[in-house]
Design an enzyme around this catalytic site. Sequence first.
Site, PDB file in Angstrom:
ATOM      1  N   LYS A 296       0.829  -1.212   0.000  1.00 14.53           N
ATOM      2  CA  LYS A 296       0.000   0.000   0.000  1.00 14.53           C
ATOM      3  C   LYS A 296       0.866   1.266   0.000  1.00 14.53           C
ATOM      4  CE  LYS A 296      -3.296   2.924   0.510  1.00 14.53           C
ATOM      5  NZ  LYS A 296      -4.246   3.257  -0.542  1.00 14.53           N
TER       6      LYS A 296
ATOM      7  N   CYS B 282      -3.868  10.570   0.417  1.00 16.84           N
ATOM      8  CA  CYS B 282      -3.033   9.368   0.236  1.00 16.84           C
ATOM      9  C   CYS B 282      -1.611   9.721  -0.171  1.00 16.84           C
ATOM     10  CB  CYS B 282      -3.626   8.487  -0.865  1.00 16.84           C
ATOM     11  SG  CYS B 282      -5.305   8.025  -0.604  1.00 16.84           S
TER      12      CYS B 282
HETATM   13  N1  SAJ Z   1      -1.558  14.444  -9.663  1.00 12.78           N
HETATM   14  C1  SAJ Z   1      -0.644  15.112 -10.492  1.00 12.78           C
HETATM   15  N2  SAJ Z   1      -0.194  14.462 -11.602  1.00 12.78           N
HETATM   16  C2  SAJ Z   1      -0.600  13.199 -11.922  1.00 12.78           C
HETATM   17  C3  SAJ Z   1      -1.522  12.544 -11.068  1.00 12.78           C
HETATM   18  C4  SAJ Z   1      -1.991  13.189  -9.944  1.00 12.78           C
HETATM   19  O1  SAJ Z   1      -0.264  16.256 -10.240  1.00 12.78           O
HETATM   20  O2  SAJ Z   1      -0.179  12.679 -12.948  1.00 12.78           O
HETATM   21  C5  SAJ Z   1      -2.013  15.124  -8.451  1.00 12.78           C
HETATM   22  C6  SAJ Z   1      -3.515  15.332  -8.423  1.00 12.78           C
HETATM   23  O3  SAJ Z   1      -3.846  16.580  -8.983  1.00 12.78           O
HETATM   24  C7  SAJ Z   1      -3.814  15.305  -6.916  1.00 12.78           C
HETATM   25  C8  SAJ Z   1      -2.764  14.351  -6.373  1.00 12.78           C
HETATM   26  O4  SAJ Z   1      -1.735  14.271  -7.357  1.00 12.78           O
HETATM   27  O5  SAJ Z   1      -3.618  16.566  -6.339  1.00 12.78           O
HETATM   28  C9  SAJ Z   1      -3.291  12.952  -6.101  1.00 12.78           C
HETATM   29  O6  SAJ Z   1      -3.966  12.548  -7.253  1.00 12.78           O
HETATM   30  P1  SAJ Z   1      -4.398  10.972  -7.465  1.00 12.78           P
HETATM   31  O7  SAJ Z   1      -4.896  10.856  -8.866  1.00 12.78           O
HETATM   32  O8  SAJ Z   1      -3.302  10.101  -7.040  1.00 12.78           O
HETATM   33  O9  SAJ Z   1      -5.689  10.800  -6.542  1.00 12.78           O
HETATM   34  P2  SAJ Z   1      -5.754  10.268  -5.057  1.00 12.78           P
HETATM   35  O10 SAJ Z   1      -4.951  11.069  -4.130  1.00 12.78           O
HETATM   36  O11 SAJ Z   1      -7.196  10.108  -4.752  1.00 12.78           O
HETATM   37  O12 SAJ Z   1      -5.044   8.867  -5.174  1.00 12.78           O
HETATM   38  C10 SAJ Z   1      -5.771   7.710  -5.011  1.00 12.78           C
HETATM   39  C11 SAJ Z   1      -4.800   6.697  -4.544  1.00 12.78           C
HETATM   40  N3  SAJ Z   1      -5.593   5.565  -4.149  1.00 12.78           N
HETATM   41  C12 SAJ Z   1      -5.428   5.090  -2.900  1.00 12.78           C
HETATM   42  O13 SAJ Z   1      -4.555   5.455  -2.157  1.00 12.78           O
HETATM   43  C13 SAJ Z   1      -6.388   4.072  -2.474  1.00 12.78           C
HETATM   44  C14 SAJ Z   1      -3.822   6.322  -5.640  1.00 12.78           C
HETATM   45  O14 SAJ Z   1      -3.093   5.173  -5.234  1.00 12.78           O
HETATM   46  C15 SAJ Z   1      -4.518   5.975  -6.923  1.00 12.78           C
HETATM   47  O15 SAJ Z   1      -3.546   5.795  -7.947  1.00 12.78           O
HETATM   48  C16 SAJ Z   1      -5.442   7.116  -7.317  1.00 12.78           C
HETATM   49  O16 SAJ Z   1      -6.374   7.315  -6.235  1.00 12.78           O
HETATM   50  C17 SAJ Z   1      -6.224   6.717  -8.556  1.00 12.78           C
HETATM   51  O17 SAJ Z   1      -5.836   7.212  -9.621  1.00 12.78           O
HETATM   52  O18 SAJ Z   1      -7.133   5.899  -8.426  1.00 12.78           O
END
Ligand code: SAJ
Length: 442
Positions: free
Chosen positions: A221, A275
Site C-alpha cells: 500500500k 493518500c
Molecule cells: N496528480 C498530479 N499528476 C498526476 C496525477 C496526480 O499532479 O499525474 C495530483 C492530483 O492533482 C492530486 C494528487 O496528485 O492533487 C493525487 O492525485 P491521485 O490521482 O493520485 O488521486 P488520489 O490522491 O485520490 O489517489 C488515489 C490513490 N488511491 C489510494 O490510495 C487508495 C492512488 O493510489 C490511486 O492511484 C489514485 O487514487 C487513482 O488514480 O485511483
Amino acid sequence: MIEALTVIINNKTAKLAVIGLGYVGLPVACAFAQAGFDTLGIDILPERVDQINSGVSPIEGDEPGLSQLLSAAVESGRLRAFSDYANLADRDVILIDVETPVDEDHIPQYHALRAALQELGPVLQTGALVIVESTIAPGTIAGLVKPLLEESSGKCVNTDFFLGNCPERVMPGKLLANLTNLSRVVGGGTPQTAAAMCALYRHIVQADLDPADWITAELVKTVENAYRDVQIAFANEVALICEPLGGDVWRVRELVNKSPQRHMHLPGGGVGGHCIPKDPWLLAYSVQDKVVPLRLIPAARAVNDGMPGHVADILVKALAEHGIEPSNARVLVLGYAYLEDSDDTRNSPSAVLIDELKALEMVVRVHDPFVAEYSGDLYNIAEGCQALVLMVKHAAYRHLNFPMLASVMQTPIMLDMRNLFNPVDVTSANFDYYCLGTGYIN
Ligand code: SAJ
C-alpha cells in the site's frame, strides 16, 4: 477456531463491524450489508451516526451509488451505526478504517487507531477476526496493533483472535467502483487467517485477492503511493526544466510516452489528497531507525511540495510585466479541491498557494464549483482582478468565456497550471498566457 470462522464467513452468518465510517469505512460497511452480512458501524461522531441511521450519507461530493446503497442497507436492517463499542461484543469480524495522518514532521499519528484498539480490546470476543484497512507504516501491525490489542483484550493473537491488514484502494468519486473492481492484497497473521480474509472479501470484491503476510500488505500500500508520488515529481521536475529551455512539457510527455515502457505522469500546481502526500512518509517512517539512506522518496515529496511556490513565482513575474507589485495585486485562484471534479479539499495545493500569495500581501479570491464557500459566479468574482490561476482542471473550467473575463478584469493574465486551455483561445482574448512547463514561462 479459524475454520469455524471461515464457515460463518462463507455462509454469511458472521456478524461484522466497521470502526470508522468515513470515505473508506462507510462504503465498506454498505457493501458488506448489501452482500447480506449483519453489519454494525462505529463512529465517534454522534451526528454522523444519526445521519447514517436515518439512511443519509454524510459523505459530500458525487459518489455514484453510495446514497442508494446506504439507504437500502439501513432500511433492510443489515446496517446500523453506534458510538458505543459495547455493541461489538458479538462481532465475529471487525474492520478498522480510522484516519492515520502524519504530522508536520512526517511522523504517523495513530491516536485514532490506538483509541479504536483500546476500546475494542475489552469487548473483543474469542475467535474474532480483526482487520486493519487503514494505511499504516510497514511494521505497525506487528509493532503496535498486535501488542496493543493483546494487552487491551487479554487475548493472544492466532490463538484467541485473528489479525490481518487489508489496505484499501478507494478514491473519492470512485469509492464503490474501486472497492468492487480493484484487487486487494490480503495480509493475514497466518496463511489460514489470510484465507479466511479472502473468503470475506470475495463477497464484495470482483478482482484479485492476493493472500500475503502483514509486512507485505503494509509495504504494497505505501509503496504503490510512494511510487506514484515519485512519478509525479519526475513530471514536475521535467516541467521546471522545460520552462527556461522554451520546451513544452505536455508535448514532451506525449512523445516520451510513445516510447515503450514509458508512463510519464502529469505535472501540475501540486500534489494533494489524503493518500499521496502521506503514504511516502509512512513508508519512510518504517525504516527511520534502520540504516537505509532514503534520498529519492523525500526528494520527490520536496519537489511536489515545492510546486505551489513555483506557481507563486510565476505569478509575481507575470504581474511585474505590467508593473504590478504583489501588494497591489488582486488574483483569482480557480480550483480549491485537490482533484478535478471532486469536492475533497484535503491537503489542497491551492490552499498552500493561497497562503503564499497572501504572505506576499496579494488580495486572493478563490472559485471552486465543488466547494460550497467558493462556488459563486466566476465572472463576478473575477471583476477587477489582474490574474487568474488555474490550479484544478474541473470540467466546469473547460469552456470559459475569455473575452468576457478579459472585459471584467483589470489586466487579463492567465496562469494555466494544468494545461487545460488552448493558448490561442486565451491569447486571442488579449490575455497574457502562462502554461506550466512551457516556454510561455521564462
Ligand atoms: N496528480 C498530479 N499528476 C498526476 C496525477 C496526480 O499532479 O499525474 C495530483 C492530483 O492533482 C492530486 C494528487 O496528485 O492533487 C493525487 O492525485 P491521485 O490521482 O493520485 O488521486 P488520489 O490522491 O485520490 O489517489 C488515489 C490513490 N488511491 C489510494 O490510495 C487508495 C492512488 O493510489 C490511486 O492511484 C489514485 O487514487 C487513482 O488514480 O485511483
